[in-house]
Enzyme design. Structure first.
Site, PDB file in Angstrom:
ATOM      1  N   CYS A  40      15.580 -19.278  23.337  1.00 12.28           N
ATOM      2  CA  CYS A  40      16.037 -20.653  23.141  1.00 12.28           C
ATOM      3  C   CYS A  40      15.811 -21.571  24.325  1.00 12.28           C
ATOM      4  O   CYS A  40      15.796 -22.782  24.169  1.00 12.28           O
ATOM      5  CB  CYS A  40      17.506 -20.675  22.725  1.00 12.28           C
ATOM      6  N   HIS A  62      49.373 -16.610  30.084  1.00  9.13           N
ATOM      7  CA  HIS A  62      50.393 -15.624  30.428  1.00  9.13           C
ATOM      8  C   HIS A  62      51.728 -15.957  29.773  1.00  9.13           C
ATOM      9  O   HIS A  62      52.041 -17.122  29.530  1.00  9.13           O
ATOM     10  CB  HIS A  62      50.592 -15.586  31.951  1.00  9.13           C
ATOM     11  N   LYS A  64      48.425  -9.748  40.672  1.00  2.62           N
ATOM     12  CA  LYS A  64      48.674  -9.181  39.361  1.00  2.62           C
ATOM     13  C   LYS A  64      47.688  -8.070  39.049  1.00  2.62           C
ATOM     14  O   LYS A  64      47.807  -7.392  38.062  1.00  2.62           O
ATOM     15  CB  LYS A  64      48.547 -10.281  38.303  1.00  2.62           C
ATOM     16  N   CYS A 103      19.023 -20.974  18.661  1.00  4.12           N
ATOM     17  CA  CYS A 103      19.445 -19.712  19.283  1.00  4.12           C
ATOM     18  C   CYS A 103      19.631 -18.667  18.196  1.00  4.12           C
ATOM     19  O   CYS A 103      20.463 -18.839  17.309  1.00  4.12           O
ATOM     20  CB  CYS A 103      20.749 -19.908  20.049  1.00  4.12           C
TER      21      CYS A 103
END
Lengths: 432, 126, 489
Positions: free
Chosen positions: C442, C50, C250, C400
């Site tokens: 995988c 932020h 927020k 993968c």
């Protein structure tokens, strides 16, 4: 970098890839097979149940037996193959890049490429299930690989989500290995796999099949401890108050298969809505000289159908190399094939007008089951070209029709044809 | 009342084609008759299922020092459905050594059921 | 052996403190209760750095965030984690919300946040973020806001800390702390650690640890936040999008991740169970509905995963960073949002405390602040790849497919300092199983590699810690057990 040349490169050594390679080799063309696993055969090797080969060999075989017959032919014909090799890129120019441990990066220059990479299992069914993300959630095919090939059991007590064939076959397989399958849960109001599997894999062993239900919560923080299943309404929304808890230590997902086309997409070929490449009646993709067959093109019900399609792809590749390769052909004139009412997808996606005089094999699936239907092909001016009655249609059964469109009287100037599967008009009247 | 001896003793779901007819085995006196089939193959299937249900068994056998830890196998003839679990236990106890060729008999005439357990594929040594 | 400093908690706060302390000539250890670091709040976090204008001025967390954001620049250069300053929008959907944006801009600018700007030109807003709703009336643009992989950064911090001598102990849940003669004795299930100074960075368990030394002056409540992640191809967002804040939070944001996905979340629900990271049907619905206010065409069908995380919310709603009355015991707890943004500033504060406590803060001669960038298959050219595989064949075995990850990267994830010992540990370090197939291809291979590299049987390979084993028995074992059991009877 190691460089090879071959007339044809086949990517994938499953049922599709092997049959296509054999076909090409028999025409005395050079062919190279690239396989990512450590042996030839593909997924058929882990499908140790029987039911294969009735069409291709007219006898009933197990998956490994079916694969072995093709592997033996590949060896007799001395077709070269690379194992443990992953294709990382294919290009429009028909260069294939692969890596493996021994040779590093390999570049193969081909005249034509046959895509036969197969499909993968969807995981979608589990993704939006609320709850924890514990250990013990597998796709049915993953569990099949562990149990049948690697030699490990993923759990003791199971719930299977989805009544696809692999799920039902795994229910029986696990029961035979001494495990307990508590239930097969299906969100649709009907079974999505074959009836034969419902009877011989579930009913034979009193495994409950719960239709119109889905898993709505996963319990257990470390290892899964159970699932909540709930009845669903018409839009698959959960019906409040219908929750049931089922204790289990493993959840298997059998919620469908999807063609595996990352490479195809990166090469620049277009995909169609079913996830497979867009192809013409020759099984040629939108890239000249790149063909597709088997489950990478469309998910088939039977391996025999994959073999048949792969042989067709092989024959078309031979034709391509012998008469079209390297020649500038006139601009392609095409007719689009559009899935219409109650049709999920149709292959081919496009037809070359130059081949209208030949018999074309159409394959497609319906979206939902129906009885006493009319299958009709109509052109963009609503003219009906072809009609056929069928008693029973179901999404799990791929429909296949051989049609000579020219003989059926197609207007050669038409732009598209739409395939509908609709209730027979006379049936509607009957029931009135 | 002779009709009272008529009763449905078993419902068999036909798997010959996707239609899935519900075939009823009905006992009528000392006879069994079948109803609900729509083709000849369906009747044959129902008769077999009623009198002598048999299945091809497909499973795996452990392998010592093989290219893979298991080899897929099957019975070369269908065996009685009720014997499946006994056969499975017998197979579970077995360990074989490679090399194995597809079709090799790994267990002969298992439990004297007139069926052999044969290899579904070739398997090399480690 | 007595450590100069022991840090309890291997989240981003603990690891950041460990790494920044590793510069000094101190003997340091970090204790983590889970099987891996970054397993709690850090793992399920928005990953937003932020700009710092959101918290009220009376809160410490505001200063920490503003300073922390600036410190990211140097940390990013040294630690080679993924971080992009893409900027954020606070989105006003009604005219009366513009006042709030103006107020935040004014105060933020006064407090040294660079580049804050209220944009009212809808065309310009739409150009900067085409996915934003047509109902937007204005935004507060904060160009210094950024996105980071919270766990990726934590691994980088831990690796660099370990390179510089910090000892990491995982699976070490603290059971007791005894305090005698200025020495702390910390007991876990199977070990005992001694230290002159203890830093409590235990997240949602912060109050529990503090109580172990008799300090009971704050409470920590877990507050659950749920998230949904979308496929990379489904949506591309340029900016982090916040709704105009209410007094409570927020709000639910929509945000890109450093790996190119988009997520929506988190909601905020106070709960009592500190282990409850389950998602709920109502919660997922809530975040989607709320997210649609900012981006109407959220690609709901392309969601690839949902998950929940817990924030450690203190009863003061502000960070508790205290050099406590127990000499040598430092509390760094209640690190709720913007904790990730603030971690470098928090570490700085802890170093000041240790100086006051008389620790030896001499800078080590051999301190190396650089954590080398992990080598990635995807970053190599074809020629480089060929050379790499010839040097080391494990580069040539792809494990993968969705993310193109070779065996080498997985072995590196296992053998890196503070390496992976679980499948989730591998997944979060180098992404296998995070792609479209979610591990279908995988997983068997990852289990094989983990079993081989850690020299443990297949059955002992776990997903994320004790009792999360993947496989229960070898094929045939269950069937044979059933007869053996039967024979005995």
């Amino acid at each position: 970098m190691k460089k090879y040349k071959s007339d044809v490169v086949v990517i994938g050594a499953g049922a599709g890839g092997l049959a296509a390679a054999i076909e090409v080799k028999k025409a005395d063309l050079e062919v190279l097979i690239i396989e990512r696993d450590k042996e030839l055969g593909g997924i058929t090797l882990q499908c140790i149940h029987n039911g294969f080969g009735l069409k291709e060999f007219e006898e009933e075989l197990t998956g490994p037996e079916y694969a072995q017959r093709f592997i033996n032919q590949v060896k007799e014909l001395k077709i070269p193959f690379l194992l443990d090799s992953m294709v990382i890129e294919i290009t429009k120019e028909k260069l294939v890049y692969a890596v493996n441990r021994n040779e590093g990066l390999i570049e193969i220059e081909a005249k034509a490429i046959i895509l036969a990479m197969g499909c993968r299992e969807k995981t979608r069914g589990a993704i939006n299930i609320p709850g924890f993300r514990p250990a013990g959630i597998y796709t049915a095919g993953q569990a099949q690989r562990f149990v049948n090939i690697e030699g490990y059991l993923p759990g003791n007590t199971y719930v299977i989500l989805g009544s696809g064939d692999i799920g039902m076959i795994m229910a029986r397989r696990l029961t035979w290995e001494g495990c307990k399958v508590k239930a097969v849960v299906e969100i649709q109001p009907y079974v999505s796999g074959l009836l034969r599997n419902q009877v011989q894999c579930l009913e034979d062993y009193d495994i409950p099949l719960i239709t119109s239900y889905t898993v709505t919560k996963i319990h257990g923080r470390e290892r899964i401890k159970g699932v909540t299943v709930s009845k669903v309404g018409r839009n698959f929304d959960r019906i409040i108050g219908s929750d049931k808890f089922i204790e289990c230590d493993t959840l298997l997902l059998s919620v469908g298969l999807i063609p595996e086309n990352e490479l195809t997409l990166e090469a620049g070929a277009e995909l169609s809505k079913n996830g497979g490449p867009l192809v013409d009646e020759n099984l040629e993709t939108t890239i000249d000289g790149i063909f597709a067959c088997g489950n990478v093109l469309q998910v088939h019900d039977l391996v025999d159908l994959v073999t048949a399609e792969a042989k067709r792809a092989g024959k078309n590749v031979i034709e391509y190399i012998n008469s079209r390769y390297g020649k500038d052909l006139m601009k392609k004139e095409i007719i689009k094939c559009v899935p219409g009412e109650n049709v999920n997808y149709v292959k081919p996606d496009i037809i070359n007008k130059r081949n209208l005089s030949e018999e074309i094999i159409f394959t497609f699936r319906v979206r939902h089951p129906d009885r006493r239907v009319l299958i009709q092909f109509k052109d963009n001016l609503q003219k009906i070209i072809y009609k056929k009655n069928k008693f029973y249609v179901i999404p799990s059964e791929m429909l296949e029709l051989n049609i000579n469109l020219e003989e059926s009287g197609i207007n050669p100037d038409c732009k598209s044809i739409t395939i509908d599967v609709i209730p027979r008009p006379e049936v509607l009247i009957e029931e009135d | 009342m002779s009709e009272s001896s008529v009763s449905v003793v078993k419902v068999i779901r036909c798997i010959v084609c996707p239609t899935g007819c519900q075939i009823q085995a009905i006992s009528k006196g000392s006879d069994i008759i079948f109803e609900g089939y729509t083709c000849k193959r369906g009747l044959e299937y129902a008769e077999q299922e009623f009198y002598e249900p048999k299945r091809i068994l497909t499973t795996t056998i452990r392998v010592e020092d093989g290219f893979l830890p298991l080899i897929p196998v099957r019975t070369d003839k269908p065996i009685f459905k009720e014997k499946l679990f006994e056969v499975l236990i017998e197979i579970a106890k077995t360990v074989v050594k490679p090399p194995v060729k597809m079709g090799d008999i790994l267990i002969e005439n298992i439990l004297e059921l007139d069926s052999n357990i044969i290899a579904s594929r070739d398997l090399a040594k480690k | 052996m007595i450590y100069d400093v022991i840090i309890i908690g291997g989240g981003v706060t603990g690891c950041c403190i460990a790494r920044n302390l590793s510069k000094y000539d101190l003997k340091i250890a970090l204790l983590e209760k889970e099987a891996d670091i970054a397993s709690g709040t850090t793992k399920a976090n928005s990953g937003v750095v932020h700009a710092g204008f959101a918290s009220p001025r009376e809160y410490v967390k505001r200063d920490m965030c503003i300073e922390g954001n600036k410190l990211y620049t140097q940390a990013f250069e040294e630690l080679n984690f993924s971080f992009q300053r893409i900027g954020s929008f606070v989105v006003a959907l009604e005219d009366n919300q513009i006042v709030k944006l103006e107020e935040q801009r004014k105060q933020g600018t006064q407090d040294g946040i660079p580049g804050l700007e209220v944009i009212l030109d809808k065309k310009k807003i739409k150009y900067m973020e085409p996915n934003i709703t047509d109902d937007v009336v204005g935004v507060l643009h904060a160009p210094t806001a950024g996105i980071v992989s919270p766990y990726g950064m934590t691994y980088a911090l831990a690796e660099n800390a370990a390179m510089n001598g910090v000892k990491f102990f995982r699976n070490q849940k603290v059971r007791r702390i005894n305090h005698q003669n200025y020495t702390f004795v910390i007991k876990t299930k199977d070990k005992e650690f001694k230290a002159n100074n203890v830093i409590n960075a235990a997240g949602v368990y912060g109050a529990k640890i503090s109580k172990m030394v008799g300090l009971d002056y704050f409470k920590i409540m877990p507050r659950k936040g749920e998230y949904i992640i979308f496929d990379r191809n489904a949506m591309h967002l340029n900016k982090i999008l916040f709704p105009t804040p209410t007094k409570v939070s927020k709000g639910i944001l929509i945000c890109p991740t450093v790996s190119g996905n988009t997520f929506v979340g988190p909601n905020a629900h106070n709960i009592t169970d500190k282990k409850d990271i389950s998602t709920t049907e109502a919660g997922l619905k809530e975040i989607l509905e709320s997210g649609r206010n900012l981006v109407p065409n959220l690609p709901v069908r392309a969601s690839i995963r949902n998950f929940a995380g817990l924030r450690a919310v203190p009863d003061t709603y502000d960070f508790v960073i205290d050099n406590t009355d127990v000499y040598g015991f430092i509390n760094v707890v209640g690190i709720l949002s913007p904790g990730l943004s603030s971690c470098y500033a928090i570490a700085k504060r802890v170093i000041e405390f240790l100086e006051l406590l008389g620790a030896n803060m001499t800078v080590k001669e051999d301190y190396n602040p650089i954590r080398p960038k992990p080598e990635r298959f995807k970053d190599f050219s074809k020629i480089e790849l060929d050379i790499k595989i010839k040097e080391d064949p494990t580069w040539g075995r792809i494990i993968c497919r969705c993310e193109t990850i070779p065996e080498r990267e997985i072995i590196d994830a296992i053998h890196s300092p503070v390496g992976a010992t679980t499948l989730d540990g591998i997944k979060f370090r180098c992404r296998p199983g995070m792609g479209r197939c979610q591990g279908g291809f995988c997983r068997p291979r990852l289990i094989e590699i983990l079993s081989r590299e850690l020299n443990i049987p297949y059955e002992d390979v776990v997903k994320m810690g004790e009792e999360t084993n993947f496989l229960v028995a070898k094929t045939k074992e269950i069937a044979l057990q059933s007869v053996e059991g039967g024979n005995k009877e």
